[in-house]
Design an enzyme around this catalytic site. Structure first.
Site, PDB file in Angstrom:
ATOM      1  N   ARG A  65       9.191   7.821  58.313  1.00 18.56           N
ATOM      2  CA  ARG A  65       9.936   6.702  58.895  1.00 18.56           C
ATOM      3  C   ARG A  65       9.506   5.382  58.255  1.00 18.56           C
ATOM      4  O   ARG A  65      10.322   4.478  58.032  1.00 18.56           O
ATOM      5  CB  ARG A  65       9.665   6.672  60.413  1.00 18.56           C
ATOM      6  CG  ARG A  65      10.489   5.671  61.178  1.00 18.56           C
ATOM      7  CD  ARG A  65      10.179   5.725  62.677  1.00 18.56           C
ATOM      8  NE  ARG A  65      10.257   7.060  63.220  1.00 18.56           N
ATOM      9  CZ  ARG A  65      11.386   7.717  63.484  1.00 18.56           C
ATOM     10  NH1 ARG A  65      12.544   7.131  63.242  1.00 18.56           N
ATOM     11  NH2 ARG A  65      11.368   8.926  63.993  1.00 18.56           N
ATOM     12  N   HIS A 109      23.344  -1.152  73.346  1.00 21.83           N
ATOM     13  CA  HIS A 109      23.081   0.185  73.892  1.00 21.83           C
ATOM     14  C   HIS A 109      24.060   0.454  75.040  1.00 21.83           C
ATOM     15  O   HIS A 109      24.261  -0.415  75.907  1.00 21.83           O
ATOM     16  CB  HIS A 109      21.634   0.248  74.393  1.00 21.83           C
ATOM     17  CG  HIS A 109      21.261   1.594  74.925  1.00 21.83           C
ATOM     18  ND1 HIS A 109      20.931   2.655  74.104  1.00 21.83           N
ATOM     19  CD2 HIS A 109      21.201   2.061  76.186  1.00 21.83           C
ATOM     20  CE1 HIS A 109      20.677   3.715  74.839  1.00 21.83           C
ATOM     21  NE2 HIS A 109      20.826   3.388  76.111  1.00 21.83           N
ATOM     22  N   VAL A 144      11.585   2.282  71.871  1.00 20.13           N
ATOM     23  CA  VAL A 144      13.023   2.556  71.776  1.00 20.13           C
ATOM     24  C   VAL A 144      13.783   1.977  72.981  1.00 20.13           C
ATOM     25  O   VAL A 144      13.416   2.242  74.133  1.00 20.13           O
ATOM     26  CB  VAL A 144      13.267   4.091  71.681  1.00 20.13           C
ATOM     27  CG1 VAL A 144      14.756   4.405  71.728  1.00 20.13           C
ATOM     28  CG2 VAL A 144      12.649   4.634  70.405  1.00 20.13           C
ATOM     29  N   ASP A 145      14.813   1.194  72.708  1.00 20.77           N
ATOM     30  CA  ASP A 145      15.700   0.636  73.737  1.00 20.77           C
ATOM     31  C   ASP A 145      14.918  -0.083  74.841  1.00 20.77           C
ATOM     32  O   ASP A 145      15.177   0.096  76.034  1.00 20.77           O
ATOM     33  CB  ASP A 145      16.589   1.751  74.343  1.00 20.77           C
ATOM     34  CG  ASP A 145      17.484   2.386  73.294  1.00 20.77           C
ATOM     35  OD1 ASP A 145      17.879   1.699  72.342  1.00 20.77           O
ATOM     36  OD2 ASP A 145      17.794   3.590  73.431  1.00 20.77           O
TER      37      ASP A 145
HETATM   38  C1  GRF Z   1      27.958   2.156  70.627  1.00 19.61           C
HETATM   39  O1  GRF Z   1      28.395   2.717  71.829  1.00 19.61           O
HETATM   40  C2  GRF Z   1      26.611   1.521  70.774  1.00 19.61           C
HETATM   41  O2  GRF Z   1      26.359   1.064  72.053  1.00 19.61           O
HETATM   42  C3  GRF Z   1      25.662   2.646  70.435  1.00 19.61           C
HETATM   43  O3  GRF Z   1      26.317   3.389  69.452  1.00 19.61           O
HETATM   44  C4  GRF Z   1      27.720   3.229  69.556  1.00 19.61           C
HETATM   45  C5  GRF Z   1      28.210   2.780  68.205  1.00 19.61           C
HETATM   46  O4  GRF Z   1      29.596   2.738  68.136  1.00 19.61           O
HETATM   47  N1  GRF Z   1      24.377   2.122  70.036  1.00 19.61           N
HETATM   48  P1  GRF Z   1      30.308   2.143  66.856  1.00 19.61           P
HETATM   49  O5  GRF Z   1      29.780   2.877  65.623  1.00 19.61           O
HETATM   50  O6  GRF Z   1      30.052   0.676  66.790  1.00 19.61           O
HETATM   51  O7  GRF Z   1      31.762   2.457  67.061  1.00 19.61           O
END
Ligand code: GRF
Length: 200
Positions: A65, A109, A144-145
């Site tokens: 990573r 997210h 993460v998040d």
């Molecule tokens: C979104 O729902 C975002 O919240 C998550 O991944 C998805 C990405 O969608 N992290 P896109 O590729 O922007 O259509």
């Protein structure tokens, strides 16, 4: 549109959030680079269609990573980006990039964090039977998040929702919210104090 900062957008998938940023009329930011870890990502085609520089940094090419992140960091630094916007980027970046861009990496997210972090947030919400879920935009830290939350929008879970219908309603909110937050960030309106973000 007044351009205040340059940003790099990282995306792995369809790139609809990238498109919302591209389409925003008052973003205050120029997308100078799009990076994807997936060679065929539709996000790359969206960048190409409007003449934005893009790079593919395939996850599979790296042993660690840290090496993967270092390569992405190099691309971002040589692009002149002052901030990094994650838009459906499905890889966790190592701490080196987060340290260099402290409080300058944003992520979106599809849940009301701290509920349902990690992958499959929408499915987790359905499985848990919650009546309300939503969207969170936050600064990225080493977990993460987890970083300081900038903005959230609630989305009701309807009795007949499945993964596709709920995610589609969440994405409607994402596409409205993310450009607003990136714009506020570009204009210097976000102030971080510990875990709290004040929107001036
Ligand atoms: C979104 O729902 C975002 O919240 C998550 O991944 C998805 C990405 O969608 N992290 P896109 O590729 O922007 O259509």
């Amino acid at each position: 549109m007044e351009v205040i900062i340059n940003i790099a957008v990282l995306a792995s998938g369809s790139g609809t959030n990238l498109q919302a940023l591209i389409d925003a009329s008052d973003l205050g930011a120029d997308i100078c680079l799009v990076v994807s870890d997936r060679p065929g990502a539709a996000a790359l085609r969206r960048a190409e269609a409007v003449g934005i520089e893009s790079r593919v940094v395939p996850w599979a090419d790296f042993d660690s990573r840290a090496e993967f992140t270092k390569t992405i960091l190099g691309e971002i630094e040589s692009s002149g980006a002052q901030a990094v916007v994650l838009a459906g980027f499905m890889r966790v970046l190592s701490g080196e990039l987060i340290g260099v861009f402290r409080n300058r990496v944003l992520n979106i997210h599809p849940s009301l964090l701290p509920a349902f972090p990690g992958a499959n947030a929408v499915q987790q919400a359905l499985d848990q039977g919650v009546k309300v879920t939503g969207v969170t935009v936050h600064f990225v830290d080493e977990e993460v998040d987890h970083g300081p939350i900038i903005a959230q929008r609630a989305v009701p879970v309807l009795p007949d929702d499945d993964l596709a219908s709920l995610h589609a309603r969440i994405q409607v909110e994402e596409h409205d919210l993310y450009p607003r937050v990136v714009g506020a960030f570009a204009r210097g309106e976000l102030n971080v104090e510990g875990r709290k973000v004040r929107w001036d």
